[in-house]
Design an enzyme around this catalytic site. Structure first.
Site, PDB file in Angstrom:
ATOM      1  N   HIS A  98       0.880   6.161  -3.430  1.00  0.00           N
ATOM      2  CA  HIS A  98       0.858   6.045  -1.968  1.00  0.00           C
ATOM      3  C   HIS A  98       2.229   6.370  -1.411  1.00  0.00           C
ATOM      4  O   HIS A  98       3.265   6.062  -2.006  1.00  0.00           O
ATOM      5  CB  HIS A  98       0.415   4.651  -1.513  1.00  0.00           C
ATOM      6  CG  HIS A  98       1.122   3.520  -2.188  1.00  0.00           C
ATOM      7  ND1 HIS A  98       0.812   3.107  -3.474  1.00  0.00           N
ATOM      8  CD2 HIS A  98       2.124   2.714  -1.775  1.00  0.00           C
ATOM      9  CE1 HIS A  98       1.600   2.105  -3.812  1.00  0.00           C
ATOM     10  NE2 HIS A  98       2.412   1.849  -2.804  1.00  0.00           N
ATOM     11  N   HIS A 100       4.602   5.483   1.692  1.00  0.00           N
ATOM     12  CA  HIS A 100       4.843   4.608   2.839  1.00  0.00           C
ATOM     13  C   HIS A 100       5.448   5.458   3.947  1.00  0.00           C
ATOM     14  O   HIS A 100       6.417   6.199   3.712  1.00  0.00           O
ATOM     15  CB  HIS A 100       5.880   3.529   2.485  1.00  0.00           C
ATOM     16  CG  HIS A 100       5.450   2.557   1.431  1.00  0.00           C
ATOM     17  ND1 HIS A 100       4.940   1.311   1.724  1.00  0.00           N
ATOM     18  CD2 HIS A 100       5.473   2.636   0.078  1.00  0.00           C
ATOM     19  CE1 HIS A 100       4.684   0.655   0.592  1.00  0.00           C
ATOM     20  NE2 HIS A 100       5.000   1.447  -0.419  1.00  0.00           N
TER      21      HIS A 100
HETATM   22  P1  AMP Z   1       4.009  -0.769  -3.211  1.00  0.00           P
HETATM   23  O1  AMP Z   1       4.736  -2.088  -3.282  1.00  0.00           O
HETATM   24  O2  AMP Z   1       4.880   0.433  -3.018  1.00  0.00           O
HETATM   25  O3  AMP Z   1       3.042  -0.609  -4.371  1.00  0.00           O
HETATM   26  O4  AMP Z   1       3.142  -0.822  -1.887  1.00  0.00           O
HETATM   27  C1  AMP Z   1       1.884  -1.415  -1.828  1.00  0.00           C
HETATM   28  C2  AMP Z   1       1.632  -1.714  -0.383  1.00  0.00           C
HETATM   29  O5  AMP Z   1       0.248  -1.923  -0.202  1.00  0.00           O
HETATM   30  C3  AMP Z   1       2.352  -2.941   0.147  1.00  0.00           C
HETATM   31  O6  AMP Z   1       3.208  -2.575   1.218  1.00  0.00           O
HETATM   32  C4  AMP Z   1       1.213  -3.860   0.592  1.00  0.00           C
HETATM   33  O7  AMP Z   1       1.539  -4.564   1.762  1.00  0.00           O
HETATM   34  C5  AMP Z   1       0.092  -2.869   0.813  1.00  0.00           C
HETATM   35  N1  AMP Z   1      -1.259  -3.399   0.702  1.00  0.00           N
HETATM   36  C6  AMP Z   1      -1.746  -4.159  -0.298  1.00  0.00           C
HETATM   37  N2  AMP Z   1      -3.040  -4.439  -0.074  1.00  0.00           N
HETATM   38  C7  AMP Z   1      -3.370  -3.835   1.088  1.00  0.00           C
HETATM   39  C8  AMP Z   1      -4.567  -3.756   1.863  1.00  0.00           C
HETATM   40  N3  AMP Z   1      -5.692  -4.347   1.479  1.00  0.00           N
HETATM   41  N4  AMP Z   1      -4.534  -3.058   3.026  1.00  0.00           N
HETATM   42  C9  AMP Z   1      -3.402  -2.452   3.419  1.00  0.00           C
HETATM   43  N5  AMP Z   1      -2.250  -2.479   2.739  1.00  0.00           N
HETATM   44  C10 AMP Z   1      -2.229  -3.170   1.585  1.00  0.00           C
END
Ligand code: AMP
Length: 112
Positions: A98, A100
């Site tokens: 993903h 950001h």
């Molecule tokens: P990372 O720490 O780079 O793996 O980012 C994962 C991101 O996914 C974090 O910023 C979380 O807040 C976000 N996240 C986790 N679950 C969900 C969800 N159900 N909907 C939207 N964002 C999410």
């Protein structure tokens, strides 16, 4: 690596605040925003992390960057930051690639 929460979001089994979707990618609001605008751009293909991508993913990776640009501009951001965490040691918690897309406030450099 087992299935992630983002796979469920792609299939619509878990709700998300979607801002963009096409055949290859979707974008939605991060549930725990770290900036006034915090969007996630993900491929439908379950690539666990950037370092696990293949040469055949090159066009898809480029597409994700273009989607990041589009959703940032549509959110009204003039300046924004795009972040990919690759691995638990730098903060990756969801092992589905993903991007950001963050904006709407000042950011420091280097990132913490
Ligand atoms: P990372 O720490 O780079 O793996 O980012 C994962 C991101 O996914 C974090 O910023 C979380 O807040 C976000 N996240 C986790 N679950 C969900 C969800 N159900 N909907 C939207 N964002 C999410």
């Amino acid at each position: 690596m087992g299935e992630t929460i983002f796979a469920k979001i792609i299939r619509g089994e878990i709700p998300s605040d979607k801002v963009y979707e096409d055949d290859l990618a979707i974008a939605f609001r991060d549930v725990n925003p770290q900036a006034p605008t915090h969007l996630l751009v993900i491929p439908r293909k379950p690539i666990p992390r950037l370092s696990a991508s293949d040469p055949e993913d090159e066009a898809l990776l480029g597409h994700l960057m273009r989607v990041a640009r589009q959703v940032a501009l549509e959110a009204g951001l003039e300046d924004f930051r795009v972040v990919i965490n690759d691995g638990a040691g730098v903060g990756q918690t969801v092992f589905h690639l993903h991007l950001h897309v963050l904006g709407g406030r000042e950011f420091g450099w280097p990132p913490g």
